[in-house]
Design a protein around this motif. Structure first.
Motif, PDB file in Angstrom:
ATOM      1  N   VAL A 131      12.521  -3.635  11.958  1.00  0.00           N
ATOM      2  CA  VAL A 131      11.522  -2.770  11.323  1.00  0.00           C
ATOM      3  C   VAL A 131      10.726  -3.505  10.250  1.00  0.00           C
ATOM      4  O   VAL A 131       9.523  -3.308  10.120  1.00  0.00           O
ATOM      5  CB  VAL A 131      12.201  -1.504  10.746  1.00  0.00           C
ATOM      6  N   PHE A 181      13.440  -0.084  18.101  1.00  0.00           N
ATOM      7  CA  PHE A 181      13.527  -0.636  16.751  1.00  0.00           C
ATOM      8  C   PHE A 181      14.988  -0.905  16.397  1.00  0.00           C
ATOM      9  O   PHE A 181      15.874  -0.175  16.825  1.00  0.00           O
ATOM     10  CB  PHE A 181      12.952   0.347  15.729  1.00  0.00           C
ATOM     11  N   SER A 223      17.167  -1.356  12.873  1.00  0.00           N
ATOM     12  CA  SER A 223      16.991  -1.160  11.440  1.00  0.00           C
ATOM     13  C   SER A 223      18.332  -1.002  10.742  1.00  0.00           C
ATOM     14  O   SER A 223      19.236  -0.366  11.280  1.00  0.00           O
ATOM     15  CB  SER A 223      16.138   0.084  11.189  1.00  0.00           C
ATOM     16  N   VAL A 256      10.369   2.944   9.892  1.00  0.00           N
ATOM     17  CA  VAL A 256       9.863   3.036  11.260  1.00  0.00           C
ATOM     18  C   VAL A 256       8.500   3.719  11.176  1.00  0.00           C
ATOM     19  O   VAL A 256       8.384   4.802  10.601  1.00  0.00           O
ATOM     20  CB  VAL A 256      10.814   3.839  12.181  1.00  0.00           C
ATOM     21  N   ARG A 261      16.097   3.753  18.631  1.00  0.00           N
ATOM     22  CA  ARG A 261      16.381   2.997  17.399  1.00  0.00           C
ATOM     23  C   ARG A 261      17.843   2.584  17.387  1.00  0.00           C
ATOM     24  O   ARG A 261      18.728   3.390  17.638  1.00  0.00           O
ATOM     25  CB  ARG A 261      16.041   3.851  16.179  1.00  0.00           C
TER      26      ARG A 261
END
Length: 114
Positions: A54, A77, A79, A86, A95
């Protein structure tokens, strides 16, 4: 076997995730650790899907995500801070919460390739 573009600014994490990708039977098509390199690959490299950190230092990944979306390339993503950071327009994308186990990465890839 799918090809993966991996964007992660922490070299050790990038190496660990790359190892997981190959362990799952896929290949790394390109890797980037900074925004300029990531943008160059996002706009020109050939790959099936991408995993995007991210934040690259202080730079948001949003320009890279936008480039991939424009090319209709699926991405997720990764993270360590949850949903914060995001880009809002991409919050529906898969994610991965760092650190993530290989099983979570496998489920993510299945979702991206569906």
């Amino acid at each position: 076997m799918a090809s993966v573009f991996l964007v992660e600014d922490e070299a050790l994490i990038r190496m660990m995730v790359a190892d997981m990708v190959t362990e799952l039977g896929h290949k790394i098509a390109a890797e980037a650790g900074d925004l300029p390199s990531a943008l160059e690959y996002a706009n020109s490299a050939v790959f099936d899907m991408a995993v995007l950190d991210v934040w690259l230092g202080r730079d948001s990944i949003e320009p890279v995500a936008t480039a991939l979306a424009n090319r209709d390339i699926p991405f997720a993503f990764a993270s360590g801070v949850g949903a914060e950071g995001v880009p809002e327009r991409f919050r529906e994308r898969p994610r991965l919460q760092k650190p993530f186990p290989i099983e979570q990465l496998e489920r993510c890839f299945t979702q991206l390739l569906a």
